[in-house]
Motif scaffolding. Sequence first.
Motif, PDB file in Angstrom:
ATOM      1  N   VAL A 265       0.850  -1.177   0.000  1.00 58.39           N
ATOM      2  CA  VAL A 265       0.000   0.000   0.000  1.00 58.39           C
ATOM      3  C   VAL A 265       0.893   1.237   0.000  1.00 58.39           C
ATOM      4  O   VAL A 265       1.892   1.285   0.724  1.00 58.39           O
ATOM      5  CB  VAL A 265      -0.936   0.020   1.228  1.00 58.39           C
ATOM      6  N   ALA A 266       0.541   2.228  -0.818  1.00 62.73           N
ATOM      7  CA  ALA A 266       1.363   3.423  -0.955  1.00 62.73           C
ATOM      8  C   ALA A 266       1.008   4.467   0.088  1.00 62.73           C
ATOM      9  O   ALA A 266      -0.170   4.748   0.333  1.00 62.73           O
ATOM     10  CB  ALA A 266       1.200   4.006  -2.351  1.00 62.73           C
TER      11      ALA A 266
ATOM     12  N   GLU B 261       5.996   2.491  -0.250  1.00 63.92           N
ATOM     13  CA  GLU B 261       5.010   1.423  -0.244  1.00 63.92           C
ATOM     14  C   GLU B 261       5.406   0.400   0.812  1.00 63.92           C
ATOM     15  O   GLU B 261       6.593   0.086   0.968  1.00 63.92           O
ATOM     16  CB  GLU B 261       4.928   0.738  -1.603  1.00 63.92           C
ATOM     17  N   VAL B 262       4.430  -0.116   1.522  1.00 68.25           N
ATOM     18  CA  VAL B 262       4.715  -1.092   2.567  1.00 68.25           C
ATOM     19  C   VAL B 262       3.608  -2.126   2.606  1.00 68.25           C
ATOM     20  O   VAL B 262       2.433  -1.806   2.393  1.00 68.25           O
ATOM     21  CB  VAL B 262       4.869  -0.400   3.947  1.00 68.25           C
ATOM     22  N   ALA B 263       3.994  -3.382   2.848  1.00 72.62           N
ATOM     23  CA  ALA B 263       3.037  -4.476   2.993  1.00 72.62           C
ATOM     24  C   ALA B 263       3.048  -4.932   4.442  1.00 72.62           C
ATOM     25  O   ALA B 263       3.852  -5.781   4.834  1.00 72.62           O
ATOM     26  CB  ALA B 263       3.405  -5.628   2.055  1.00 72.62           C
TER      27      ALA B 263
ATOM     28  N   HIS C 266      -0.403  -0.994   9.338  1.00 75.00           N
ATOM     29  CA  HIS C 266      -0.844   0.263   8.732  1.00 75.00           C
ATOM     30  C   HIS C 266      -2.334   0.278   8.403  1.00 75.00           C
ATOM     31  O   HIS C 266      -2.846   1.293   7.932  1.00 75.00           O
ATOM     32  CB  HIS C 266      -0.005   0.535   7.483  1.00 75.00           C
ATOM     33  N   ASP C 267      -3.016  -0.858   8.615  1.00 71.95           N
ATOM     34  CA  ASP C 267      -4.460  -0.858   8.377  1.00 71.95           C
ATOM     35  C   ASP C 267      -5.251  -1.532   9.494  1.00 71.95           C
ATOM     36  O   ASP C 267      -6.475  -1.520   9.500  1.00 71.95           O
ATOM     37  CB  ASP C 267      -4.792  -1.537   7.040  1.00 71.95           C
ATOM     38  N   SER C 268      -4.547  -2.144  10.455  1.00 74.12           N
ATOM     39  CA  SER C 268      -5.214  -2.789  11.585  1.00 74.12           C
ATOM     40  C   SER C 268      -4.407  -2.529  12.851  1.00 74.12           C
ATOM     41  O   SER C 268      -3.265  -2.063  12.787  1.00 74.12           O
ATOM     42  CB  SER C 268      -5.320  -4.302  11.348  1.00 74.12           C
TER      43      SER C 268
ATOM     44  N   PRO D 145      -2.596  -0.868  15.567  1.00 76.56           N
ATOM     45  CA  PRO D 145      -2.225   0.525  15.832  1.00 76.56           C
ATOM     46  C   PRO D 145      -2.619   1.487  14.702  1.00 76.56           C
ATOM     47  O   PRO D 145      -2.709   2.685  14.922  1.00 76.56           O
ATOM     48  CB  PRO D 145      -0.700   0.458  15.982  1.00 76.56           C
ATOM     49  N   ILE D 146      -2.837   0.944  13.480  1.00 78.86           N
ATOM     50  CA  ILE D 146      -3.148   1.740  12.278  1.00 78.86           C
ATOM     51  C   ILE D 146      -2.121   2.866  12.110  1.00 78.86           C
ATOM     52  O   ILE D 146      -2.412   4.049  12.300  1.00 78.86           O
ATOM     53  CB  ILE D 146      -4.584   2.304  12.300  1.00 78.86           C
ATOM     54  N   LEU D 147      -0.926   2.489  11.752  1.00 77.47           N
ATOM     55  CA  LEU D 147       0.146   3.460  11.567  1.00 77.47           C
ATOM     56  C   LEU D 147      -0.094   4.379  10.372  1.00 77.47           C
ATOM     57  O   LEU D 147       0.397   5.510  10.348  1.00 77.47           O
ATOM     58  CB  LEU D 147       1.484   2.728  11.398  1.00 77.47           C
ATOM     59  N   ALA D 148      -0.795   3.856   9.351  1.00 77.57           N
ATOM     60  CA  ALA D 148      -1.151   4.669   8.178  1.00 77.57           C
ATOM     61  C   ALA D 148       0.055   5.395   7.568  1.00 77.57           C
ATOM     62  O   ALA D 148      -0.001   6.571   7.243  1.00 77.57           O
ATOM     63  CB  ALA D 148      -2.241   5.667   8.547  1.00 77.57           C
TER      64      ALA D 148
END
Length: 343
Positions: A314-315, A320-322, A326-328, A330-333
């Motif tokens: 995801v960008a 980009e990081v997999a 970043h989506d669950s 802590p959701i670093l985003a």
Amino acid sequence: MSEAATGTATSILDVSDVSKSFPASKDLLGRVTARLQAVVQASLSIAPGETLGLVGESGSGKSTLGRLVMRLLDVDAGRIVLEGSDITEARGSELRAARRKMQIVFQDPQSSLDPNWLVRDIIAEPLRAYGVTRAEREAATERLLVDVGLEPTHGARYASEFSGGQRQRVAIARALALEPNLVVCDEPVSALDVSTQAQVLSLLESLRDRRGLAYLFIAHDLAVVHHISHRIAVMYLGRIVEVGPADEICRRPRHPYTEALLSAMPSPNPADRRQRILLTGEMPSPVNTPPGCRFQTRCTHAMDRCREIEPELVAFGDVEVACHLHDSGPILAGASVTVIPRK
């Protein structure tokens, strides 16, 4: 996907969702019963004059990806586009023409140089193979020797008479003989001592800037990769898990694996030193990869989602990081993973 994954019209190399596996075991009838997943849906692009560093532990699939780019191995799936031309299934004269545009420097110069040939013949061999006249070969060989920091008279010696660093200079000269636009450097300094590494890296940078070369620079040492690269792609167990500008990757790692690699980098400044992160256990077998995220068996931040669903790249801006962080959870985003307290 960002430009780093999909490529642009100005890219010299575009690799899209490339995969490669090898037979790992067969039954009594010779049927394949298990396969080793060496590279899984890897995508990257390189612009003219750019160095993309590809880093990861031994067994992560880096060298296999480099050989796929060179078409030394056939891909199982995906596409490889060189200077706008799809070379994924190129054969014969088409592949021969593509090979003029890309060359490779291997890890061990001692084993990649013929001990029975003079250095001038080793360097001139690609030129001879492509029909360059003898007089032109001789002139080009002398120029190449000087370009890599050797003397023209060194051409009359055997590779075994040189040090490891000098042999690697000969290998670099051979790779440049056909004036390629892309050079795959597969662990080109890992067999050299530290001082010689610095000299060869400096040479590669100088040649890149003078000739406008693009490099795919493969190594397991993130400090070396950071030194020479414009962008870095981090690979783990066949998958690219993070890619972005070199300085950004090293300052603010988004993936826990990148964070662990960075923690091993030496720093002369005590203020810049990171807490050492020791990854427990061995890298899982590429024959029997774990479900979900491939790094979850060694990650101190792993969640239930990580054990069930494999994350996609995801960008977040240029990076980009997999990683499900970043989506669950802590959701670093897109924020650095270093903000999470370690368990």
